[in-house]
Design a protein around this motif. Structure first.
Motif, PDB file in Angstrom:
ATOM      1  N   VAL A   8       0.372 107.160  88.230  1.00  0.00           N
ATOM      2  CA  VAL A   8      -1.091 107.179  88.317  1.00  0.00           C
ATOM      3  C   VAL A   8      -1.471 106.793  89.732  1.00  0.00           C
ATOM      4  O   VAL A   8      -0.989 105.790  90.260  1.00  0.00           O
ATOM      5  N   LYS A   9      -2.339 107.606  90.345  1.00  0.00           N
ATOM      6  CA  LYS A   9      -2.859 107.294  91.676  1.00  0.00           C
ATOM      7  C   LYS A   9      -4.328 106.950  91.543  1.00  0.00           C
ATOM      8  O   LYS A   9      -5.102 107.691  90.939  1.00  0.00           O
ATOM      9  N   LEU A  10      -4.687 105.798  92.117  1.00  0.00           N
ATOM     10  CA  LEU A  10      -6.053 105.288  92.067  1.00  0.00           C
ATOM     11  C   LEU A  10      -6.587 105.145  93.475  1.00  0.00           C
ATOM     12  O   LEU A  10      -5.842 104.801  94.396  1.00  0.00           O
ATOM     13  N   LYS A  11      -7.869 105.384  93.638  1.00  0.00           N
ATOM     14  CA  LYS A  11      -8.500 105.182  94.943  1.00  0.00           C
ATOM     15  C   LYS A  11      -9.442 103.995  94.838  1.00  0.00           C
ATOM     16  O   LYS A  11     -10.301 103.948  93.955  1.00  0.00           O
ATOM     17  N   LYS A  12      -9.252 103.033  95.746  1.00  0.00           N
ATOM     18  CA  LYS A  12     -10.140 101.874  95.786  1.00  0.00           C
ATOM     19  C   LYS A  12     -11.471 102.304  96.396  1.00  0.00           C
ATOM     20  O   LYS A  12     -11.504 103.076  97.354  1.00  0.00           O
ATOM     21  N   LYS A  13     -12.563 101.797  95.831  1.00  0.00           N
ATOM     22  CA  LYS A  13     -13.893 102.149  96.336  1.00  0.00           C
ATOM     23  C   LYS A  13     -14.377 101.181  97.412  1.00  0.00           C
ATOM     24  O   LYS A  13     -15.402 101.404  98.020  1.00  0.00           O
ATOM     25  N   ASN A  14     -13.622 100.110  97.633  1.00  0.00           N
ATOM     26  CA  ASN A  14     -13.947  99.154  98.691  1.00  0.00           C
ATOM     27  C   ASN A  14     -12.647  98.494  99.131  1.00  0.00           C
ATOM     28  O   ASN A  14     -11.583  98.871  98.692  1.00  0.00           O
TER      29      ASN A  14
END
Length: 155
Positions: free
Chosen positions: A53-59
């Motif tokens: 799973v690849k997640l992108k941090k929003k901050n």
């Protein structure tokens, strides 16, 4: 008057098809991809699924994933962080359900393979310096065919 306003707001959010609590689920991260690769080992009865799973941090907050739940099973995993992207990799070992005389001789007790529910996928995480546990749902894992050799050759 305030109760009426809250009731109207609740119905608007409910009509969107999402639970009210999901407004906060994607506050800190978003899912870029959710993939799975089925693998088979070199011995009879050894197989499983590798989840990525690849997640992108929003901050720029530090995020620690606490639970990976894939296809109805809690998966042990490793987390790596790089340039605002979080990568979670976990493995679920399955038991071979095919009749194999050699495998039956090796194992004396029959073990059952975990059940797979493709709609039961989520991740729980915390943000550094907070004790609040966030949850983000994953709609499904996409099956990816393995690339290259799965078992390295001896030299």
């Amino acid at each position: 008057m305030n109760n009426q306003l809250l009731l109207i707001l609740f119905w608007i959010l409910a009509s969107c098809g999402r639970p009210v609590s999901s407004v906060y689920q994607e506050k800190n991260i978003s899912v870029i991809s959710a993939e799975k690769t089925e693998w088979v080992g070199g011995r009879a009865g050894v197989r499983g699924i590798m989840y990525t799973v690849k997640l992108k941090k929003k901050n720029n907050q530090v995020i620690a994933v606490k639970t990976l739940h894939a296809e109805g099973n809690t998966i042990s995993f490793v987390q790596s962080n790089s340039e605002g992207i979080i990568v979670i990799r976990g493995n679920l070992q399955l038991n071979n359900t095919e009749d194999n005389a050699f495998a039956d001789k090796i194992t004396t007790e029959k073990s059952t393979s975990p059940t797979l529910n493709p709609k039961d996928n989520w991740i729980e995480y915390i943000v550094k310096d907070s004790k609040k546990l966030y949850k983000i749902n994953i709609s499904k894992f996409i099956l990816i065919e393995p690339v290259g050799e799965l078992i390295p050759k001896r030299q």
